[in-house]
Design an enzyme around this catalytic site. Sequence first.
Site, PDB file in Angstrom:
ATOM      1  N   GLU A  91      41.124  28.897  29.921  1.00  0.00           N
ATOM      2  CA  GLU A  91      42.254  29.733  30.334  1.00  0.00           C
ATOM      3  C   GLU A  91      43.403  28.861  30.840  1.00  0.00           C
ATOM      4  OE1 GLU A  91      41.343  32.499  33.528  1.00  0.00           O
ATOM      5  OE2 GLU A  91      43.336  33.391  33.460  1.00  0.00           O
ATOM      6  N   GLY A 134      51.023  55.206  54.597  1.00  0.00           N
ATOM      7  CA  GLY A 134      49.575  55.202  54.781  1.00  0.00           C
ATOM      8  C   GLY A 134      48.976  56.542  54.369  1.00  0.00           C
ATOM      9  N   HIS A 161      33.005  40.821  41.776  1.00  0.00           N
ATOM     10  CA  HIS A 161      33.909  41.143  42.886  1.00  0.00           C
ATOM     11  C   HIS A 161      33.138  41.927  43.940  1.00  0.00           C
ATOM     12  CE1 HIS A 161      37.743  39.831  41.157  1.00  0.00           C
ATOM     13  NE2 HIS A 161      37.243  40.199  40.000  1.00  0.00           N
ATOM     14  N   PRO A 204      64.566  64.763  58.490  1.00  0.00           N
ATOM     15  CA  PRO A 204      64.032  64.340  57.188  1.00  0.00           C
ATOM     16  C   PRO A 204      62.740  65.076  56.832  1.00  0.00           C
ATOM     17  CG  PRO A 204      64.607  62.418  58.536  1.00  0.00           C
ATOM     18  CD  PRO A 204      64.765  63.635  59.415  1.00  0.00           C
ATOM     19  N   CYS A 224      34.938  35.499  41.463  1.00  0.00           N
ATOM     20  CA  CYS A 224      35.453  35.562  40.093  1.00  0.00           C
ATOM     21  C   CYS A 224      36.144  34.242  39.712  1.00  0.00           C
ATOM     22  CB  CYS A 224      36.364  36.773  39.929  1.00  0.00           C
ATOM     23  SG  CYS A 224      36.433  37.321  38.214  1.00  0.00           S
ATOM     24  N   GLU A 247      33.639  42.219  46.901  1.00  0.00           N
ATOM     25  CA  GLU A 247      34.531  42.842  47.902  1.00  0.00           C
ATOM     26  C   GLU A 247      34.708  44.339  47.662  1.00  0.00           C
ATOM     27  OE1 GLU A 247      35.419  40.660  45.568  1.00  0.00           O
ATOM     28  OE2 GLU A 247      37.428  41.026  44.751  1.00  0.00           O
TER      29      GLU A 247
HETATM   30  N1  GLN Z   1      40.978  34.778  34.914  1.00  0.00           N
HETATM   31  C1  GLN Z   1      39.549  34.795  34.986  1.00  0.00           C
HETATM   32  C2  GLN Z   1      38.926  35.554  33.841  1.00  0.00           C
HETATM   33  O1  GLN Z   1      39.573  36.328  33.204  1.00  0.00           O
HETATM   34  C3  GLN Z   1      39.083  35.351  36.314  1.00  0.00           C
HETATM   35  C4  GLN Z   1      39.388  36.803  36.480  1.00  0.00           C
HETATM   36  C5  GLN Z   1      39.308  37.256  37.904  1.00  0.00           C
HETATM   37  O2  GLN Z   1      39.273  36.439  38.817  1.00  0.00           O
HETATM   38  N2  GLN Z   1      39.312  38.545  38.141  1.00  0.00           N
HETATM   39  O3  GLN Z   1      37.759  35.406  33.583  1.00  0.00           O
END
Ligand code: GLN
Length: 575
Positions: free
Chosen positions: A411, A22, A524, A196, A387, A526
Amino acid sequence: MNGRAGPTRHIFITGGVVSSLGKGIATASIGRILVNMGFAVRIQKLDPYLNVDPGTMNPFQHGEVFVTDDGAETDLDLGHYERFLGVPCSRLSTITSGQIYQAVINNERAGRYNGGTVQVIPHVTDEIKRRIRALAGPDVDVVISEIGGTVGDIEGLPFLEAVRQLRHELGSEHCCCIHLAYIPFIRAAGEIKTKPAQHSVQKLREIGIIPDFLLCRAEKPLNRAVKDKLALFCNVDLDKVIDLPDVPNSIYEVPQLLVRQAMPEQLARRLRLPERPCDMRDWDLMVQHIKKPKDTVRIALVGKYIDHQDAYKSVTEAIDHAAYAHLLKAEVVRIESESLESEGWEARLEGVDGILVPGGFGRRGFEGKLRAIRYARERGVPYLGLCLGMQAAIVEFARHVLGLAAANSLEMDEKTPDPVIVPMAAQREIIAAGQLGGTMRLGSYPCTIVKRSSRTARLYGGAEVVHERHRHRYEFNNAYRARCEQAGLLFTGLYIPDPARPEQSLVEIIELKDHPFFIATQAHPEFKSTPVKPHPLFRGFLGAAYKRKRGERPGSTTEYGLQPVAESEGRVAAR
Ligand code: GLN
């Protein structure tokens, strides 16, 4: 705010004995206490591996790839830094041996060393020092540099040598070294062992680095006798031997541990910084919320890398942050999406209050994700897609609502008759040429919220344009937009590169009409959530999930849940 505190100070953080202690969290916690003392802090991670960046590394091995606003694909420790400090990092915060050697070799090929012999010392170490110093400046009080790996690793040596040199050049009163070591408890002998840690400090001293602080990672706080021994043999003042025992509730307790042991005062004195009070009020309140949740909520995380604890680090963190804001504890049920492709899959989703499909690549487990999404859509279970989670939601909608049974993302199926997800124009050649590193659509892009009355708009607090980070190659195929809209899919957020050509816009956020909560984004979000400032989409999602748990009907009054704890004002420079 407070005036400048003189030249930029440097803190170097090394780790000893074993990895996975950590160190990133300890580093981020030191950053947080300095921020709470009102100092302008910048922070960086130096990774000794030879990959140029972790963007091409398998999450199974290395955990999540974190993405900065300026589009660097980085180690997940930068996520900890941003979540603890509350300030964005940049490309300058991530250094790898791969980058260093690439730069040195490029210089050599360009003749920039005037025919000299190119060597680890001074050329490689100079390049490392240059990148550490790049974070310093007149508006920066402290630069924190975490050295990845463990002292004694061969590949880490040039970094430690660079630290030794910098300390010499900058003056030791303006530099401080902090060593984090593991202090094991040998159960059979009933004893705590300091050897250690002594050895790892000896290794550091061989290189010429004397640690000023010793952070002791152990199961429990150490007793006085053990600390005396460590102080004596490691050559560290007793009051700079700091306990870092396992924290019972949350990693966000670590800054509090440091404050209780007077680390803010000690650091200020050691670095000749003004001794300012460390204001922890907001942070303490946030930790209080974490410790006393009023209830729990179950969220299914349906992904591919379920076994690696850190593969979805920012996602699980963002879920937790949103839960804190609602005074809840999130129980994240990790579901391997492939497991939803076999008999009895529905049972695995029973009893969850919300379903989240995070980002991902490749076709393995994709059909399982579609099943989870269909389950959420048809049964009114709150859904958040990130995403690939948005792309999958669109494929599912095309198949089962529009009736395009073989619709897919290119894809996953290059021959699909209905390619609802396609490579972005700029990506086609890149994919064909197989140029993998750093070539996706990366970093922050503006998204215009086009449906002003949508849940998306309400959650984003009425903002017209929001900025989120990206990492993808594929996008929604606009040829299907009208059909989807007619069938009840709302396109609430768009990236509009050219207002004169709206048909070229890229779909950023979608939302389902007539569903308690169904939002998915190409971005994203997050990456921008912090414990004191949870992300609005996650907050809305957790709120909706908790409503479902209590059997309440969705409504807008408490949609945002409780107000989060206010972000404390730290004077922090972001570059
Ligand atoms: N594989 C998808 C793309 O390239 C989604 C990528 C992701 O979820 N980061 O668009």
